[in-house]
Design an enzyme around this catalytic site. Sequence first.
Site, PDB file in Angstrom:
ATOM      1  N   GLU A 123      12.598  -9.086   2.431  1.00  0.00           N
ATOM      2  CA  GLU A 123      11.802  -7.896   2.758  1.00  0.00           C
ATOM      3  C   GLU A 123      12.647  -6.639   2.549  1.00  0.00           C
ATOM      4  O   GLU A 123      13.799  -6.582   2.986  1.00  0.00           O
ATOM      5  CB  GLU A 123      11.354  -7.998   4.212  1.00  0.00           C
ATOM      6  N   ARG A 181       4.942  10.940  -2.605  1.00  0.00           N
ATOM      7  CA  ARG A 181       4.624  10.686  -1.201  1.00  0.00           C
ATOM      8  C   ARG A 181       5.822  10.993  -0.295  1.00  0.00           C
ATOM      9  O   ARG A 181       6.867  10.369  -0.465  1.00  0.00           O
ATOM     10  CB  ARG A 181       4.282   9.191  -1.119  1.00  0.00           C
ATOM     11  N   TYR A 221      10.901   9.092   1.407  1.00  0.00           N
ATOM     12  CA  TYR A 221      10.937   8.021   0.407  1.00  0.00           C
ATOM     13  C   TYR A 221      11.631   8.403  -0.905  1.00  0.00           C
ATOM     14  O   TYR A 221      11.747   7.574  -1.804  1.00  0.00           O
ATOM     15  CB  TYR A 221       9.505   7.531   0.121  1.00  0.00           C
ATOM     16  N   ARG A 223       6.966   1.307  13.737  1.00  0.00           N
ATOM     17  CA  ARG A 223       7.580   0.789  12.506  1.00  0.00           C
ATOM     18  C   ARG A 223       8.741  -0.164  12.787  1.00  0.00           C
ATOM     19  O   ARG A 223       9.262  -0.819  11.892  1.00  0.00           O
ATOM     20  CB  ARG A 223       8.087   1.937  11.634  1.00  0.00           C
ATOM     21  N   PRO A 282       0.793  -1.227   0.000  1.00  0.00           N
ATOM     22  CA  PRO A 282       0.000   0.000   0.000  1.00  0.00           C
ATOM     23  C   PRO A 282       0.828   1.281   0.000  1.00  0.00           C
ATOM     24  O   PRO A 282       1.862   1.369   0.668  1.00  0.00           O
ATOM     25  CB  PRO A 282      -0.826  -0.106   1.291  1.00  0.00           C
ATOM     26  N   ASN A 283       0.325   2.228  -0.758  1.00  0.00           N
ATOM     27  CA  ASN A 283       0.875   3.591  -0.882  1.00  0.00           C
ATOM     28  C   ASN A 283       2.170   3.661  -1.680  1.00  0.00           C
ATOM     29  O   ASN A 283       2.663   4.761  -1.949  1.00  0.00           O
ATOM     30  CB  ASN A 283       1.081   4.246   0.505  1.00  0.00           C
ATOM     31  N   HIS A 299      12.658  -2.280   2.787  1.00  0.00           N
ATOM     32  CA  HIS A 299      12.058  -0.994   3.145  1.00  0.00           C
ATOM     33  C   HIS A 299      12.941   0.119   2.617  1.00  0.00           C
ATOM     34  O   HIS A 299      14.172   0.064   2.763  1.00  0.00           O
ATOM     35  CB  HIS A 299      11.874  -0.865   4.656  1.00  0.00           C
ATOM     36  N   ILE A 300      12.298   1.100   2.041  1.00  0.00           N
ATOM     37  CA  ILE A 300      13.027   2.234   1.468  1.00  0.00           C
ATOM     38  C   ILE A 300      13.657   3.060   2.593  1.00  0.00           C
ATOM     39  O   ILE A 300      14.817   3.441   2.543  1.00  0.00           O
ATOM     40  CB  ILE A 300      12.048   3.087   0.622  1.00  0.00           C
ATOM     41  N   SER A 301      12.866   3.323   3.604  1.00  0.00           N
ATOM     42  CA  SER A 301      13.354   4.108   4.749  1.00  0.00           C
ATOM     43  C   SER A 301      13.924   3.161   5.804  1.00  0.00           C
ATOM     44  O   SER A 301      13.664   1.956   5.770  1.00  0.00           O
ATOM     45  CB  SER A 301      12.192   4.913   5.348  1.00  0.00           C
ATOM     46  N   ASP A 356       1.485 -15.165   7.229  1.00  0.00           N
ATOM     47  CA  ASP A 356       1.099 -16.558   6.993  1.00  0.00           C
ATOM     48  C   ASP A 356       1.212 -16.911   5.512  1.00  0.00           C
ATOM     49  O   ASP A 356       1.551 -18.053   5.168  1.00  0.00           O
ATOM     50  CB  ASP A 356      -0.328 -16.813   7.492  1.00  0.00           C
ATOM     51  N   HIS A 386       3.833  -4.140   9.534  1.00  0.00           N
ATOM     52  CA  HIS A 386       3.790  -3.971  10.980  1.00  0.00           C
ATOM     53  C   HIS A 386       2.634  -4.700  11.661  1.00  0.00           C
ATOM     54  O   HIS A 386       2.613  -4.803  12.874  1.00  0.00           O
ATOM     55  CB  HIS A 386       3.754  -2.475  11.316  1.00  0.00           C
ATOM     56  N   ARG A 432      12.598   5.400  12.877  1.00  0.00           N
ATOM     57  CA  ARG A 432      11.380   6.203  12.761  1.00  0.00           C
ATOM     58  C   ARG A 432      10.454   5.969  13.966  1.00  0.00           C
ATOM     59  O   ARG A 432      10.944   5.687  15.051  1.00  0.00           O
ATOM     60  CB  ARG A 432      10.707   5.875  11.413  1.00  0.00           C
ATOM     61  N   ASN A 491       8.115  -5.404  -0.460  1.00  0.00           N
ATOM     62  CA  ASN A 491       7.970  -4.279   0.463  1.00  0.00           C
ATOM     63  C   ASN A 491       6.491  -4.237   0.835  1.00  0.00           C
ATOM     64  O   ASN A 491       5.673  -3.711   0.070  1.00  0.00           O
ATOM     65  CB  ASN A 491       8.405  -2.972  -0.198  1.00  0.00           C
ATOM     66  N   ALA A 506       2.913  -0.564   5.033  1.00  0.00           N
ATOM     67  CA  ALA A 506       2.412  -0.565   6.420  1.00  0.00           C
ATOM     68  C   ALA A 506       1.961  -1.958   6.876  1.00  0.00           C
ATOM     69  O   ALA A 506       1.957  -2.243   8.088  1.00  0.00           O
ATOM     70  CB  ALA A 506       1.271   0.427   6.548  1.00  0.00           C
TER      71      ALA A 506
HETATM   72  C1  DQA Z   1       7.976   1.362   4.148  1.00  0.00           C
HETATM   73  C2  DQA Z   1       7.994   1.637   5.655  1.00  0.00           C
HETATM   74  C3  DQA Z   1       6.619   1.415   6.246  1.00  0.00           C
HETATM   75  O1  DQA Z   1       6.639   1.691   7.643  1.00  0.00           O
HETATM   76  C4  DQA Z   1       5.606   2.342   5.599  1.00  0.00           C
HETATM   77  O2  DQA Z   1       4.311   2.085   6.099  1.00  0.00           O
HETATM   78  C5  DQA Z   1       5.630   2.257   4.108  1.00  0.00           C
HETATM   79  C6  DQA Z   1       6.920   2.176   3.434  1.00  0.00           C
HETATM   80  C7  DQA Z   1       9.343   1.687   3.493  1.00  0.00           C
HETATM   81  O3  DQA Z   1       9.553   1.233   2.375  1.00  0.00           O
HETATM   82  O4  DQA Z   1      10.175   2.394   4.066  1.00  0.00           O
HETATM   83  O5  DQA Z   1       4.605   2.335   3.449  1.00  0.00           O
HETATM   84  O6  DQA Z   1       7.724  -0.019   3.933  1.00  0.00           O
END
Ligand code: DQA
Length: 147
Positions: free
Chosen positions: A98, A17, A22, A111, A9-10, A100-102, A87, A80, A107, A74, A77
């Site tokens: 896995e 964003r 990011y 997270r 998502p997002n 994560h960009i950040s 599963d 978390h 943070r 990735n 959210a």
């Molecule tokens: C994220 C970190 C997550 O906490 C956040 O909800 C995202 C992006 C990252 O790529 O840093 O949507 O997965």
Amino acid sequence: MKILVLNGPNLNMLGKREPGIYGKDSLEQLEKNLHHLCQKEEVEVDLFQSNYEGALLDELHEATKKGYAGIIMNPGAFTHYSIALRDGIAAIDLPVIEVHISNVYAREEFRSKSVTAPVSIGQITGFGLYGYELALLALKQYIQGRG
Ligand code: DQA
């Protein structure tokens, strides 16, 4: 070797964003970067993004049948709190890395918990979009080593 990159998502909003967190590059730019690396590495890559948990689960479930050797994910959210995605990863016999960009550990406190990382082979966090390239190299190595 075919690898699937799943973005949750997002992540369709990348570039627009919260660019301070990011970065300014879009999902299309990520796709270009990965295709470029894949040519060199002789790997095939497909990208899929969804804002829906169920759509991500469907992709996980179908990945083996579609011929993927591993997955870079990735979960956004969902990382978390989605026990369903956790599963789903545990249910398939494919290595998942896995990304994560950040740096999620630098943070908000919420997270720093990932429910999906323990069922993944590893996690790369905090290197921006370059993290996906690192993951691709690591996954290729892992799959080759697995025989
Ligand atoms: C994220 C970190 C997550 O906490 C956040 O909800 C995202 C992006 C990252 O790529 O840093 O949507 O997965």
